[in-house]
Write an enzyme that holds these catalytic residues in place. Structure first.
Site, PDB file in Angstrom:
ATOM      1  N   ASP A  69     -21.447  -3.186  13.071  1.00 34.53           N
ATOM      2  CA  ASP A  69     -20.260  -2.594  12.457  1.00 34.53           C
ATOM      3  C   ASP A  69     -19.075  -2.750  13.401  1.00 34.53           C
ATOM      4  OD1 ASP A  69     -20.003  -0.359   9.950  1.00 34.53           O
ATOM      5  OD2 ASP A  69     -18.328  -0.435  11.356  1.00 34.53           O
ATOM      6  N   ASP A 115     -23.624  -2.653   3.416  1.00 37.79           N
ATOM      7  CA  ASP A 115     -22.788  -1.615   2.820  1.00 37.79           C
ATOM      8  C   ASP A 115     -21.356  -1.770   3.330  1.00 37.79           C
ATOM      9  OD1 ASP A 115     -22.676   0.541   1.029  1.00 37.79           O
ATOM     10  OD2 ASP A 115     -22.733   2.008   2.648  1.00 37.79           O
ATOM     11  N   ASP A 146     -16.515  -7.231  14.620  1.00 34.16           N
ATOM     12  CA  ASP A 146     -16.059  -7.628  13.287  1.00 34.16           C
ATOM     13  C   ASP A 146     -16.928  -8.781  12.790  1.00 34.16           C
ATOM     14  OD1 ASP A 146     -14.705  -8.500  11.019  1.00 34.16           O
ATOM     15  OD2 ASP A 146     -12.718  -8.200  11.904  1.00 34.16           O
ATOM     16  N   GLY A 156     -24.553   5.171  10.059  1.00 33.38           N
ATOM     17  CA  GLY A 156     -25.935   4.970  10.485  1.00 33.38           C
ATOM     18  C   GLY A 156     -27.001   5.473   9.546  1.00 33.38           C
ATOM     19  N   LYS A 201     -23.307  -4.255  -1.281  1.00 39.09           N
ATOM     20  CA  LYS A 201     -22.338  -3.481  -2.051  1.00 39.09           C
ATOM     21  C   LYS A 201     -21.205  -4.379  -2.518  1.00 39.09           C
ATOM     22  CE  LYS A 201     -19.665  -0.379   0.046  1.00 39.09           C
ATOM     23  NZ  LYS A 201     -19.373   0.938   0.648  1.00 39.09           N
TER      24      LYS A 201
END
EC number: 2.1.1.166
Length: 206
Positions: free
Chosen positions: A80, A121, A96, A60, A161
């Protein structure tokens, strides 16, 4: 020579530990907050009142930075696989991202509106097998990019990312077809030994 190598390793670990201590002191859930803060400050990612989608949000800290930055008139939607304690002002969806049902839940939460910034991320469950981990990480990055094509406003930005590997350049070129400019970022809070990088797509093309 061994002593010098040990000394350098200790210094690097000490620097990284500073981010952990700083996060604890400033109330962030993880040191990853400083990765986003550095990139956001350098590239002026946040604007008060904007709508942000945070993919791979647990624990978070990125959502914390986003909430601070967009202010009370902004919105943050976080997703998430893992559960986490929601933050005030944040809409959290557990599931998911690879599953259509979960994507539909996120779309429903957005209420037909598009995001002004998508930050991802997301990371796979690392196996230690570099080729496999890099491929799985790139797959998640591609899914985030596909999401942006439909759910990110034109002219807005996307931070994701990725892991260095054979597919990195191909993915960077893929992003270049969707954004006016794509730049590489390696924030100071990212560990030196880590293969992670961040690609920032600026000004989504209509």
């Amino acid at each position: 020579m061994k002593s010098a190598r040990t000394s350098r390793a200790w210094i690097k670990a000490h620097i990284n530990d500073n981010f952990v201590r700083k996060a604890n002191h400033e109330g962030y859930r993880s040191r990853a907050a400083y990765k986003l803060r550095e990139i956001a400050e350098h590239d002026a990612l946040f604007v008060p009142g904007m709508t942000v989608v945070d993919l791979g949000a647990v624990p978070g800290s990125w959502s914390q930075v986003a909430l601070e930055s967009v202010g009370p008139t902004g919105k943050v939607f976080a997703l998430d696989m893992l559960d986490m304690q929601p933050l005030p002002g944040m809409t959290f969806i557990q599931g998911d991202f690879r599953e259509n049902e979960v994507l539909a839940m996120l779309e429903a939460a957005l209420g037909g509106k598009r995001a002004d910034l998508v930050i991802s991320d997301m990371s796979p469950n690392l196996t230690g097998i570099r080729v496999s981990d890099q491929a799985q990480g790139m797959y998640l990055a591609e899914l985030a990019l596909i999401f942006c094509r439909e759910h990110l406003n034109p002219g807005k930005n996307f931070l994701v990312k990725v892991f260095q590997g054979s597919d990195f350049e191909a993915f960077r070129q893929m992003m270049q077809t969707d954004f006016s400019k794509v730049v590489i970022r390696k924030p100071k809070a990212s560990r030196d030994r880590s293969k992670e990088l961040y690609l920032l797509g600026l000004e989504k093309i209509i």
